[in-house]
Design a protein around this motif. Structure first.
Motif: not given
Length: 206
Positions: A80-86
Motif C-alpha cells: 500500500a502506498w500513497k498514489w494520487g491521480t493515475y
C-alpha cells in the motif's frame, strides 16, 4: 484497490476476483477473503495510510525449477502506498489523449497517456488498464465485455448511472463512431474516473 478515508473500495469484490483469477491458472490463493481483508486493514494501519492504492500480488515459489509449477508454494504479499491521480491531477480537467496501437503502452512524450485497443473483430475494447465509456445525447455507451475484463469500477459506474436515471447501453462500438460521440471517459480502480480529451487525434471533449 484504493482506500478512501480508511475504507477500501469494493474490497470483497476485488479479493473474490483475485482468488478466481488464481483458480483459472491453477494457483490456489492460500487465504480466505476474510483473511485477505484483515491483512489489508493491517497493512493500512501499520503504514499509517487512510487514502492509498493497495496492490495484492500472488506468486509461486522457487522450490522446484521444473515445469511442474504446482509443486511450488503459493505466496501472497500486499503493498500500500500513497498514489494520487493515475494520469496526473491536471488531466482531471483537460482529459487524457489516447493513441491506437497493438498492446503497447504509448510514449507520453508523444502526447498520449494511454492506448485504446480494438478486439479481434475490430470493435472498441478497452485501454491498457481501464474500461471506456462514451456519451451521446445524455446516453452512456460502453462496449460489451465479452472479450475483456469487466472491471469492478466499470460495473459500479454503470450501476450508479442507472440509479441516476441515465440510459446505459452495452453494445459493439466501431472506431469510426468515435467522432460522433459528445464525451468519453475511462474507469478503473487505479485510474478511477478520468475524462478523455482525444482518441486517434479526434477531439471528443466538447
Amino acid at each position: 484497490m484504493r482506500a478512501y478515508n480508511g475504507k477500501v473500495f469494493k474490497q470483497k469484490e476485488h479479493h473474490e476476483r483475485l482468488i478466481k483469477s488464481g483458480e483459472l491458472i491453477d494457483v490456489s490463493v492460500p487465504y480466505s477473503i476474510e483473511e485477505l481483508t484483515k491483512a489489508t486493514s493491517d497493512v493500512l494501519r501499520e503504514s499509517d495510510l487512510t487514502d492509498a492504492y493497495i496492490r495484492p500480488i500472488v506468486w509461486r515459489g522457487d522450490e522446484n525449477l521444473g515445469v511442474k509449477s504446482y509443486l511450488n508454494s503459493v505466496n501472497v504479499a500486499i503493498f500500500a502506498w500513497k498514489w494520487g491521480t493515475y494520469f496526473g491531477d491536471d488531466k482531471i480537467k483537460s482529459g487524457i489523449n489516447l493513441s491506437a496501437t497493438k498492446f503497447v503502452r504509448p510514449d507520453p512524450r508523444k502526447g498520449y497517456e494511454d492506448v485504446l485497443m480494438l478486439d479481434w473483430r475490430g470493435f472498441v475494447a478497452e485501454c491498457t488498464s481501464c474500461n471506456i465509456f462514451f456519451i451521446k445525447n445524455n446516453e452512456i455507451h460502453t462496449p460489451i465485455s465479452d472479450c475483456f475484463l469487466n472491471g469492478i469500477t466499470r460495473q459500479t459506474i454503470m450501476e450508479l448511472a442507472k440509479k441516476m436515471g441515465y440510459k446505459v447501453i452495452e453494445r459493439h462500438i466501431l472506431s469510426q463512431e468515435i467522432a460522433n460521440f459528445d464525451e468519453a471517459f475511462v474507469t478503473g480502480t487505479a485510474v478511477e474516473v478520468m475524462p478523455i480529451n482525444s482518441i486517434f487525434d479526434t477531439i471528443v471533449m466538447k
